[in-house]
Design an enzyme around this catalytic site. Structure first.
Site, PDB file in Angstrom:
ATOM      1  CB  THR A  66      -9.515   0.716   5.512  1.00  0.00           C
ATOM      2  OG1 THR A  66      -9.532   0.094   6.803  1.00  0.00           O
ATOM      3  CG2 THR A  66      -8.152   1.345   5.282  1.00  0.00           C
ATOM      4  NE  ARG A 208      -8.149  -6.236   3.073  1.00  0.00           N
ATOM      5  CZ  ARG A 208      -8.430  -4.985   2.760  1.00  0.00           C
ATOM      6  NH1 ARG A 208      -8.381  -4.603   1.492  1.00  0.00           N
ATOM      7  NH2 ARG A 208      -8.766  -4.110   3.700  1.00  0.00           N
ATOM      8  CD  GLU A 237      -1.479  -6.049  -1.185  1.00  0.00           C
ATOM      9  OE1 GLU A 237      -1.595  -5.076  -0.415  1.00  0.00           O
ATOM     10  OE2 GLU A 237      -2.386  -6.432  -1.918  1.00  0.00           O
ATOM     11  CG  HIS A 254      -4.106  -2.836  -1.663  1.00  0.00           C
ATOM     12  ND1 HIS A 254      -3.961  -3.714  -0.612  1.00  0.00           N
ATOM     13  CD2 HIS A 254      -5.387  -2.395  -1.570  1.00  0.00           C
ATOM     14  CE1 HIS A 254      -5.097  -3.791   0.077  1.00  0.00           C
ATOM     15  NE2 HIS A 254      -5.972  -2.998  -0.497  1.00  0.00           N
ATOM     16  N   GLY A 257      -8.987   1.650  -4.447  1.00  0.00           N
ATOM     17  CA  GLY A 257      -9.850   2.530  -3.651  1.00  0.00           C
ATOM     18  C   GLY A 257      -9.283   3.908  -3.404  1.00  0.00           C
ATOM     19  CE1 TYR A 258      -4.999   3.391  -0.855  1.00  0.00           C
ATOM     20  CE2 TYR A 258      -3.054   4.493  -1.684  1.00  0.00           C
ATOM     21  CZ  TYR A 258      -3.656   3.705  -0.746  1.00  0.00           C
ATOM     22  OH  TYR A 258      -2.931   3.222   0.305  1.00  0.00           O
TER      23      TYR A 258
END
Length: 378
Positions: A66, A208, A237, A254, A257-258
């Site tokens: 990450t 975040r 989360e 979240h 960025g996947y």
């Protein structure tokens, strides 16, 4: 040599098995017994890495696939003599394309041109800088706020957060999470800031969760004041404020960025770092890992306008496909993580090959990250 890898890290098994025995494990919670005889641990942001997890264990290296590292106690790792590497910038393109997907959707829904809007970017690191470049390629005015960079004397016209709140129509956050210190970002968007946002402002948080005070944001939305809100990250989360989700325009789990490319970059960056750490340095070419994209090629006639860009961008990724599933399961324990674990494959704009008969369209699409070429019509 035993290497533990998060089961949700793509390509981790095939890469790390070049260096030793690989065991894939869940990231939240990590099965502690597996740590007893392991040499290295490869995690994602769901795993808290600290003395409580690793004290007295044989782990000599930790890698996180990450860009963010607020889940890792780097000071303790250093003190304990444990090697460490993150993957800065690995998913920056993915986050930028998530923001674009959301903005293009909102622009179409609400009938405005992005070129008429001013975008305030808070945090101008790997994500913020790429977002700025793509917005400016489209002629969209950007305002930048990054106090650490401003104080370092970095090149750029950095403004105060107050100026962005006053002038920007769109405010998007791309900072790390710092809970204290001179550059604290915890509740950077606090009750006071949220109260000062102009009606109609678009607020985006894809960094975040705790950077935006979720309670204060819900209070403003409950007061009936018009804001458009896009949240990919949440306070607390994997739990989230369901009442807040019901009030916002786009809510996701979240996953900004996947992309497959972003995840693969994260894995390859920590793989290369670990191979160097053990004296067996190896490099990996990303395109040797990735599958063929879903679409072969697209032909585009004429210049590029906003509706066409939206169609191309949403052909690759439409953010609404991730909003609906979260709304279905919000508040059910375990479902937030399940959405992330079972995430549908998503590619980046670079996977789309666009043949343009208009040279300026090809140039612009190329600047925006598409695999675009000029092919004059005969």
């Amino acid at each position: 040599m035993k290497i533990l890898v998060d089961e949700n890290m793509p390509y981790a098994r095939e890469l790390f098995s070049r260096l030793g025995e690989v065991k894939a494990v869940p990231g939240r919670p990590i099965p502690v017994a597996e740590l007893d005889d392991a040499d290295a641990l490869m995690v994602r942001s769901v795993t808290k890495v600290n003395e409580a997890l690793l004290g007295g264990k044989s782990i000599k290296f930790v890698g996180t696939a990450t860009a963010g590292t607020d889940h890792v106690d780097e000071a303790w790792l250093k003190q304990a003599g444990v090697g460490f590497s993150a993957a800065p910038g690995c998913n920056a393109i993915a986050v930028v394309e998530y923001v674009f997907s959301a903005l293009l959707m909102l622009a179409e829904r609400d009938g405005f041109a992005l070129s008429d809007r001013t975008v305030g970017i808070v945090g101008v690191g790997n994500v913020g800088a790429r977002l700025q470049a793509r917005l400016e390629a489209l002629g969209i005015r950007t305002l930048l706020c990054d106090p650490p960079r401003a104080d370092r004397g970095d090149e750029g016209d950095f403004r105060s957060l107050d100026e962005l709140v006053q002038e920007a129509d769109i405010l998007t956050f791309h900072t790390p999470l710092y809970k204290e210190g001179p550059y604290k970002t915890l509740h950077l968007a606090d009750e006071a800031l949220i109260g000062r946002l102009k009606p109609g402002t678009i607020l985006i948080n894809a960094c975040r969760g705790p950077v935006v005070d979720n309670t204060a944001l819900l209070a403003r939305l409950n007061a009936g004041q018009s804001l458009s809100v896009v949240l990919d990250v949440w306070e607390g989360e994997p739990d989230l404020n369901v009442a807040l989700l019901e009030k916002i325009d786009i809510g996701t789990s979240h996953i900004a960025g996947y992309t497959l490319e972003g995840k693969a970059r994260g894995t390859t960056q920590v793989f290369e770092a670990y191979s160097t750490f053990i004296g067996r340095a190896q490099k990996v070419a990303l395109d040797t890992l990735l599958p063929a994209p879903e679409f072969g090629r697209i032909t585009l006639h004429g210049p590029l306008d906003q509706p066409t860009l939206k169609r191309l961008a949403h052909l690759v990724y439409d953010v609404r496909r991730d909003d609906a599933p979260l709304r279905k399961v919000a508040g059910i324990p375990g479902e937030f993580d399940k959405l992330r674990k079972n995430y549908l494959e998503r590619r980046e704009w670079s996977s789309l090959y666009v043949m343009c008969d208009d040279a300026s369209a090809a140039t612009l699409l190329h600047k925006l990250g598409f695999n675009a070429v000029h092919h004059p019509a005969h």
